[in-house]
Write an enzyme that holds these catalytic residues in place. Structure first.
Site, PDB file in Angstrom:
ATOM      1  N   LYS A 155       6.982 -30.002  22.222  1.00 42.66           N
ATOM      2  CA  LYS A 155       5.706 -30.648  22.541  1.00 42.66           C
ATOM      3  C   LYS A 155       5.948 -31.819  23.488  1.00 42.66           C
ATOM      4  O   LYS A 155       7.085 -32.235  23.721  1.00 42.66           O
ATOM      5  CB  LYS A 155       5.028 -31.137  21.263  1.00 42.66           C
ATOM      6  CG  LYS A 155       5.826 -32.185  20.507  1.00 42.66           C
ATOM      7  CD  LYS A 155       5.132 -32.602  19.228  1.00 42.66           C
ATOM      8  CE  LYS A 155       5.973 -33.655  18.479  1.00 42.66           C
ATOM      9  NZ  LYS A 155       5.267 -34.152  17.288  1.00 42.66           N
ATOM     10  N   TYR A 212      10.275 -61.888  37.879  1.00 35.28           N
ATOM     11  CA  TYR A 212       9.010 -62.487  37.439  1.00 35.28           C
ATOM     12  C   TYR A 212       9.235 -63.418  36.260  1.00 35.28           C
ATOM     13  O   TYR A 212      10.010 -63.123  35.341  1.00 35.28           O
ATOM     14  CB  TYR A 212       8.030 -61.393  37.010  1.00 35.28           C
ATOM     15  CG  TYR A 212       7.418 -60.616  38.151  1.00 35.28           C
ATOM     16  CD1 TYR A 212       6.593 -61.229  39.079  1.00 35.28           C
ATOM     17  CD2 TYR A 212       7.657 -59.247  38.278  1.00 35.28           C
ATOM     18  CE1 TYR A 212       6.027 -60.515  40.111  1.00 35.28           C
ATOM     19  CE2 TYR A 212       7.089 -58.510  39.307  1.00 35.28           C
ATOM     20  CZ  TYR A 212       6.271 -59.151  40.220  1.00 35.28           C
ATOM     21  OH  TYR A 212       5.705 -58.434  41.247  1.00 35.28           O
ATOM     22  N   ARG A 240      -1.394 -38.491   6.708  1.00 41.95           N
ATOM     23  CA  ARG A 240      -1.924 -38.444   8.069  1.00 41.95           C
ATOM     24  C   ARG A 240      -2.770 -37.194   8.247  1.00 41.95           C
ATOM     25  O   ARG A 240      -3.856 -37.250   8.807  1.00 41.95           O
ATOM     26  CB  ARG A 240      -0.767 -38.464   9.078  1.00 41.95           C
ATOM     27  CG  ARG A 240      -1.184 -38.539  10.520  1.00 41.95           C
ATOM     28  CD  ARG A 240       0.019 -38.583  11.456  1.00 41.95           C
ATOM     29  NE  ARG A 240       0.788 -37.336  11.410  1.00 41.95           N
ATOM     30  CZ  ARG A 240       1.851 -37.106  12.169  1.00 41.95           C
ATOM     31  NH1 ARG A 240       2.286 -38.026  13.003  1.00 41.95           N
ATOM     32  NH2 ARG A 240       2.499 -35.945  12.085  1.00 41.95           N
ATOM     33  N   MET A 285       7.533 -53.260  38.024  1.00 43.17           N
ATOM     34  CA  MET A 285       6.918 -51.934  38.103  1.00 43.17           C
ATOM     35  C   MET A 285       7.838 -50.892  38.743  1.00 43.17           C
ATOM     36  O   MET A 285       7.968 -49.776  38.228  1.00 43.17           O
ATOM     37  CB  MET A 285       5.602 -52.001  38.873  1.00 43.17           C
ATOM     38  CG  MET A 285       4.869 -50.662  38.937  1.00 43.17           C
ATOM     39  SD  MET A 285       3.298 -50.738  39.814  1.00 43.17           S
ATOM     40  CE  MET A 285       2.289 -51.671  38.670  1.00 43.17           C
TER      41      MET A 285
END
Length: 355
Positions: free
Chosen positions: A33, A253, A129, A301
């Site tokens: 999956k 950053y 669940r 990024m």
């Protein structure tokens, strides 16, 4: 071409599947999956086609992709169907379908298939669940058996804490499952990767190998049961910029890293938009030309920076392994406060190469 390469070693995938099946002692589904946990579902299925007993995917779209790609082995829909109309596709593509709710049960009971379905009937043995509670499970099983709509039922459940083998939760789930299922006909499936690796009592007629297929153990550090697994994905980039920083100078950053000594910084083409976890910033391990080093500064990024200070031979063009053979995926995941499943599933923008 941007030098971010996801090298997928299909022989390692086959090795891990065969190891899982050997440990489980019986038929084992390869769980592919989520695009085979980011590795490429169709390519992985094709590589396993001559050894696997079947596959498991989350939903109909994933199964249809495999069927259209020529995969003929059994495929289980682990989430079942979301609406009754999907049962026509289940029948058309010869899929095995999980039933885990009263709504899905009613869909099957009200259907008119040309050929009876193979159903995997899910019990909620303690994860809470999805699935039928133990006290409701036998009734659902009996309705399916009496309906004429089903040719085979596989009794299944899913562990919540099998990756914490020191706890009693898995034993309690097995007790809940067996207390009902031992009296009902049909094959059984309850072991996931962690169950295969360290809960022998969970090995049943069908087992489900997920993360272990891709060479990552779900168990905590210190448990050696997964030591023979081989990493399937090796994610690499290359240094394309180098600069020298004086002590006291920041990089990246937010100035989250400040050099404590003269520091040689390598810039590489990979960032959080490629799936590298942003939280695995300063300190996350990398291997530069095969020698371990670390990320410094904040992952951005498209780029990130690594420490070349103690690697005088490294420079422009040096290979940087983000995870694979020298750096284990679990190390990167732990640095980011997450798990290998999430990191692998998030890989994108890389050039995938299959070997």
């Amino acid at each position: 071409m941007r030098p971010l390469i996801a090298s997928i070693r299909l022989e390692n995938l086959r090795h891990n599947y065969l190891l899982a099946k050997q440990m489980a002692g019986g038929p084992t589904l390869a769980v592919i999956k989520a695009n085979a946990y980011g590795h490429g579902a169709l390519r992985c299925a094709q590589a396993l086609a001559d050894v696997a007993d079947g596959f498991a995917v989350a939903c109909l779209e994933e199964a249809v992709q495999l069927r259209e790609g020529g995969v003929s082995l059994p495929i289980v829909l682990l989430e079942g169907v979301f609406e009754a109309a999907e049962l026509a596709a289940v029948e058309a593509h010869d899929l095995w379908c999980v039933v885990q709710s009263p709504q899905q049960l009613d869909m099957v009971l009200q259907a008119n298939p040309a050929k009876p379905y193979t159903v995997w009937l899910k019990m909620d043995s303690g994860m809470h669940r999805a699935g039928f509670f133990p006290q409701d499970y036998a009734a659902a099983h009996c309705k399916l058996m009496a309906s004429g709509k089903v040719s085979k039922i596989v009794k299944m459940s899913h562990f919540a804490r099998a990756d914490e083998p020191q706890l009693s939760a898995t034993h309690a789930q097995l007790e809940a499952f067996d207390s009902v299922c031992r009296y009902l006909p049909g094959e059984e499936s309850i072991a996931n990767s962690a169950g295969i690796l360290c809960h022998e009592r969970a090995h049943r007629q069908w087992n489900r190998a997920g993360i272990m297929l891709y060479g990552a153990s779900p168990l905590p550090a210190g448990f050696e049961q997964g030591a023979a697994l081989k990493p399937v994905m090796r994610l690499t980039s290359r240094v394309f910029g180098v600069r020298e920083l004086a002590a006291g100078e920041p990089v990246g950053y937010g100035a989250s890293f400040v050099a404590e000594r003269p520091t040689r910084v390598g810039l590489i083409a990979c960032g959080y938009a490629d799936g590298y976890p942003r939280l695995a910033s300063t300190g996350s391990p990398v291997a530069i030309d095969g020698v371990r080093s670390r990320v410094i500064g904040r992952v951005s990024m498209d780029m990130m920076t690594v420490d070349l200070t103690d690697l005088p031979q490294a420079g422009i063009g040096s290979e940087v392994e983000l995870w694979g053979d020298t750096v284990h995926i679990n190390e990167v995941a732990a640095q980011a406060g997450t798990i290998s499943y999430e990191v692998l599933c998030n890989v994108k923008r890389a050039h995938f190469q299959y070997h």
